[in-house]
Scaffold this active site. Structure first.
Site, short mmCIF file in Angstrom:
data_model
loop_
_atom_site.label_atom_id
_atom_site.label_comp_id
_atom_site.label_asym_id
_atom_site.label_seq_id
_atom_site.Cartn_x
_atom_site.Cartn_y
_atom_site.Cartn_z
CB CYS A 121 16.32 26.25 5.21
SG CYS A 121 15.62 26.51 3.57
CD GLU A 151 10.17 27.55 9.48
OE1 GLU A 151 9.66 28.50 8.87
OE2 GLU A 151 10.15 26.37 9.07
CB SER A 248 5.74 20.89 9.98
OG SER A 248 4.62 21.66 9.62
CG ASN A 249 7.81 18.75 4.80
OD1 ASN A 249 7.77 17.89 3.93
ND2 ASN A 249 8.82 18.83 5.65
#
Length: 340
Positions: A121, A151, A248-249
């Site tokens: 991203c 990430e 995670s989000n």
């Protein structure tokens, strides 16, 4: 990227709302925005286009995005998901996931003569660039994020000698720095905004000259989805977040819903995972989805609740998202030059 729009949804006490209080009856509040963000859309399309252009198999390091349905669907089309580059036959095509990779992974792929397409991203790439920049200036970089998340591993790998992971407010006391006047914090893009700010506040108590990132690291989509949940949660007896447990989000959305006043909140991959006992005494249900969730999964949840009397669906719109990322250059249509 996104623009705020008024709330006008049949929700009492919402900022910007000019509506009256809910007067009773079963209903669903549907968060907007929800689901795919620009980075996820780009990453999934990257694998789809790679399969179209190169044929199967196309190897993908880690899950392209953290969603069970997406991974299974792409696997059925010929994507092969691996943990590390040494599982990929030499000379094959390898896609890096949306979460980004460290320089060591790029080196490993090159050593195996792999053809690579980077689906990281662009907002994650931005954090990588920040890490490299401040490492060059010899800062101590405090990376707020979850230990073991892909990430975080990719970002930390950009400057391991300068980066310390701070995994939540409880980790602040163990942080040490060389020079309190040369400290900056960065963050994983998919964190809870509120918890991150709490961590930053605790860090700043210890290091008063702590510098902020040049721009927000928590991505627009993560923030927008949390804002929408906060808007509807106080009215909800139950909030269903569609998403995978390793997202995670998505996990953060459950926490945000509960923190904002929802009586209960659950994370599910599919409608079939919903326990109908959760509906006991429930009048208002909120529905949202993480940034890596295709809308078909949300529709399945809406249909299930409609079958049980919750056919009144009211949108809760807090932002409009218009951001689109172009595909990696390896997959873009070739440009043909014409003569004079």
């Amino acid at each position: 990227m996104s623009s705020a729009v008024p709330l006008n949804l049949g929700i009492a006490h919402s900022a910007g709302s000019h509506t009256t209080a809910h007067t009773g009856g079963k209903r669903v509040l549907l968060a907007e925005p929800r689901g795919y963000c620009a980075g996820v859309d780009r990453a999934v399309e990257t694998v789809e286009k790679a399969l179209e252009q190169h044929g199967a198999p196309v190897y993908v390091r880690k899950e392209i995005v953290h969603n069970k349905h997406v991974v299974e669907t792409l696997s059925d089309r010929g994507a092969v998901f691996v943990e590390e580059t040494d599982e990929v036959p030499e000379g094959s095509l390898l896609v890096f996931s949306a979460h980004g990779v460290s320089p060591a992974v790029h080196t490993s792929a090159a050593e195996r003569n792999l053809r690579t397409i980077d689906a990281t991203c662009p907002l994650v790439t931005k954090v990588h660039q920040e890490a490299k920049r401040f490492a060059r200036d010899d800062y101590d970089i405090l990376l707020i994020g979850h230990e073991g998340h892909e990430e975080v591993e990719g970002t930390a790998g950009e400057a391991p000698e300068h980066i310390q992971l701070v995994d939540g407010p409880e980790s602040v006391d163990s942080v040490t720095v060389r020079d309190e006047n040369k400290v900056i914090w960065l963050s994983q893009t998919t964190l809870s905004v509120d918890e991150t700010m709490l961590t930053v506040a605790k860090l700043r108590e210890r290091f008063p000259t702590l510098q902020d990132p040049p721009s927000d690291d928590i991505c627009y989509a993560t923030q927008n989805r949390q804002v929408a949940v906060k808007a509807m949660a106080p009215e909800c007896d139950l909030v269903i977040v569609v998403g995978s447990k390793n997202s995670s989000n998505s996990v953060r959305l459950v926490e945000v819903a509960l923190g904002a006043g929802a009586r209960a909140s659950y994370l599910v991959d599919y409608a079939k995972e919903i326990d109908l006992a959760w509906l006991d005494g429930v009048e208002t249900i909120g529905i949202t989805s993480g940034a890596s969730v295709p809308e078909i999964l949300v529709q399945g949840v809406i249909d299930l609740f409609a079958e049980h009397g919750y056919a009144d669906v009211q949108p809760v719109t807090t932002a409009n998202e218009t951001l689109v990322f172009s595909l990696p250059r390896e997959l873009r249509p070739a440009r043909f030059l014409t003569g004079p």
